[in-house]
Enzyme design. Structure first.
Site, PDB file in Angstrom:
ATOM      1  N   ARG A 123     -21.889 -77.743 -54.143  1.00  0.00           N
ATOM      2  CA  ARG A 123     -22.592 -77.614 -55.424  1.00  0.00           C
ATOM      3  C   ARG A 123     -23.766 -78.577 -55.444  1.00  0.00           C
ATOM      4  NH1 ARG A 123     -21.525 -82.179 -57.092  1.00  0.00           N
ATOM      5  NH2 ARG A 123     -22.850 -81.901 -58.935  1.00  0.00           N
ATOM      6  N   GLY A 124     -24.553 -78.453 -56.508  1.00  0.00           N
ATOM      7  CA  GLY A 124     -25.731 -79.295 -56.647  1.00  0.00           C
ATOM      8  C   GLY A 124     -26.949 -78.588 -56.090  1.00  0.00           C
ATOM      9  N   ALA A 125     -28.022 -78.543 -56.873  1.00  0.00           N
ATOM     10  CA  ALA A 125     -29.169 -77.707 -56.531  1.00  0.00           C
ATOM     11  C   ALA A 125     -29.720 -77.922 -55.123  1.00  0.00           C
ATOM     12  CB  ALA A 125     -30.265 -77.897 -57.576  1.00  0.00           C
TER      13      ALA A 125
ATOM     14  N   ARG B 291     -24.821 -68.014 -57.303  1.00  0.00           N
ATOM     15  CA  ARG B 291     -24.972 -68.735 -58.570  1.00  0.00           C
ATOM     16  C   ARG B 291     -26.397 -68.504 -59.048  1.00  0.00           C
ATOM     17  NH1 ARG B 291     -22.809 -74.582 -59.282  1.00  0.00           N
ATOM     18  NH2 ARG B 291     -22.650 -73.776 -61.410  1.00  0.00           N
TER      19      ARG B 291
ATOM     20  N   GLN C  60     -17.477 -83.296 -63.375  1.00  0.00           N
ATOM     21  CA  GLN C  60     -18.239 -83.741 -62.204  1.00  0.00           C
ATOM     22  C   GLN C  60     -18.642 -85.212 -62.322  1.00  0.00           C
ATOM     23  OE1 GLN C  60     -18.835 -80.881 -63.913  1.00  0.00           O
ATOM     24  NE2 GLN C  60     -19.563 -79.250 -62.568  1.00  0.00           N
TER      25      GLN C  60
ATOM     26  N   ASP D 264     -31.331 -77.917 -62.131  1.00  0.00           N
ATOM     27  CA  ASP D 264     -31.005 -76.771 -61.300  1.00  0.00           C
ATOM     28  C   ASP D 264     -32.146 -75.762 -61.265  1.00  0.00           C
ATOM     29  OD1 ASP D 264     -27.827 -76.538 -60.437  1.00  0.00           O
ATOM     30  OD2 ASP D 264     -28.224 -77.924 -62.084  1.00  0.00           O
TER      31      ASP D 264
ATOM     32  N   ASN E  87     -30.237 -77.753 -66.699  1.00  0.00           N
ATOM     33  CA  ASN E  87     -29.337 -78.684 -66.004  1.00  0.00           C
ATOM     34  C   ASN E  87     -27.930 -78.510 -66.568  1.00  0.00           C
ATOM     35  OD1 ASN E  87     -29.085 -80.881 -64.034  1.00  0.00           O
ATOM     36  ND2 ASN E  87     -28.504 -82.133 -65.774  1.00  0.00           N
ATOM     37  N   LYS E  88     -26.993 -79.196 -65.993  1.00  0.00           N
ATOM     38  CA  LYS E  88     -25.594 -79.072 -66.404  1.00  0.00           C
ATOM     39  C   LYS E  88     -25.468 -79.146 -67.926  1.00  0.00           C
ATOM     40  CE  LYS E  88     -22.755 -78.453 -64.249  1.00  0.00           C
ATOM     41  NZ  LYS E  88     -22.173 -77.125 -63.938  1.00  0.00           N
TER      42      LYS E  88
END
Length: 380
Positions: free
Chosen positions: A64-66, A98, A212, A253, A263-264
């Site tokens: 995960r993570g852009a 995603r 997270q 993201d 973003n999250k």
């Protein structure tokens, strides 16, 4: 509010296991990932032998993570090519795994383009697979370099906005080496401040529903010897009110052409709090996160995830009792609203820090100029 001191000890990467790596055992090439769903309880690797396995790893947030998604997507295309699968089918599946994180599609298409170009030039599928792998490795190296440059620029910006050091930084979700080819985005700036003796406290929002922040950022901060404190997401307001936050640092993201930042989920409320309390709200992201094809925040597709992530508690070593594999905390049949991201408008963003420059104030024109500068650097 009393400050604790940073833990003593060696300042090192949060894990000695590479977050992502390409291996070529006798049975055939594989992509090896650190399974982030198992952290912090245990460091376990996940071996991907084909694109479908990687797609599932992406959807389950094992990777995960852009920035890291872009790297993983590129390697996934190379994996399909090397193992003789249909590259275009694999690329489409990976790019759509995603929808919000634009880096994923960027990485996939870069490796796919390299494969196509070599196949058209030589007609040799083996050379085309090598070209895809070379593109993935180049992207991996570029991201590590971008991470270092963002950390340098971000720390300089903090020094400009908050002279004197002693920064108390609030961050959200996870933006360190677990999401990057280097030391991350927003977390890398905080880590640079720590190394320079300028970080007084890193406030870590837990980041519900999948935690997270609690599971991953706290893990990275602890392993790096940083002074940090974990808080529930809904405690952030009282922290601002107490005057305990000097700056907010988050990743992204997807950044739309007008500077809107996805973003999250939970990032937008922090931006509102920061504006009310006159605290800088800073986004740290590589230029690959900027999507010129997305005109504004309303055009960003926000991923909607399964309701069980909200109605059940899940985590490493949690007993599998609920329909989604966790512990039920709501009545059976409860519907849940679970967007993975929210969108912060540009007027609430103090600055966007990229590897090629800082955008402040955040406008479409300034963002386009930084992207153009990045293309010139790449071509040069």
């Amino acid at each position: 509010m009393a400050d604790q001191h940073a833990q003593s000890g060696e300042d090192k990467r949060p894990t000695e296991i590479p977050v992502i790596r390409w291996e070529e055992p006798p049975e055939g090439p594989v992509l090896v990932l650190l399974d982030q769903t198992r952290l912090p309880a245990e460091e376990v690797e996940l071996v991907c032998t084909d694109a479908p396995v990687l797609v599932e790893a992406i959807r389950s947030l094992a990777v995960r993570g852009a920035p890291l998604l872009g790297i993983a997507g590129a390697y996934g295309v190379a994996l399909a090519a090397v193992r003789g699968f249909d590259v275009d089918d694999a690329a489409d599946a990976l790019a759509g795994a995603r929808p919000t994180a634009v880096n994923l599609a960027v990485g996939v298409r870069r490796a796919q383009a390299a494969h196509r170009a070599e196949l058209a030039r030589s007609g040799d599928s083996g050379k085309a697979a090598e070209a895809a792998l070379a593109a993935a490795r180049k992207l991996h190296a570029e991201d590590a370099d971008a991470s270092a440059r963002m950390a340098e620029r971000g720390l300089a910006l903090l020094d400009e906005l908050l002279p004197g050091g002693g920064h108390r930084i609030l961050t959200h979700c996870n933006t360190g080496s677990l999401v990057s080819g280097g030391e991350g985005t927003a977390f890398a700036v905080a880590l640079a401040a720590h190394r320079a003796g300028q970080l007084r406290r890193l406030w870590v929002g837990e980041t519900r529903p999948l935690l997270q922040g609690a599971r991953l950022t706290a893990y990275e901060a602890a392993r790096s010897g940083m002074a940090y404190t974990l808080l529930t997401d809904n405690a952030a307001g009282s922290l601002f009110a107490a005057g305990e936050v000097d700056a907010v640092l988050i990743g992204a993201d997807r950044i739309a052409a007008d500077g809107s930042v996805a973003n999250k989920v939970g990032s937008y409320p922090l931006a509102v709090l920061a504006r009310y309390h006159h605290v800088p709200f800073i986004v740290v992201a590589p230029v690959t996160t900027v999507d010129p094809e997305t005109p504004d925040g309303a055009s960003i597709e926000v991923e909607q995830r399964g309701g069980f992530e909200v109605t059940e508690l899940t985590g490493p070593q949690v007993p599998l009792t609920g329909p989604g594999g966790g512990i039920p905390v709501a009545p059976l049949g409860t519907q849940a609203y679970n967007p993975a991201f929210d969108v912060t408008p540009p007027e609430l963003v103090t600055a966007i820090v990229t590897e090629v420059g800082v955008v402040s104030p955040v406008t479409a024109e300034a963002l386009a100029e930084v992207c153009a500068r990045s293309r010139e650097v790449t071509i040069g």
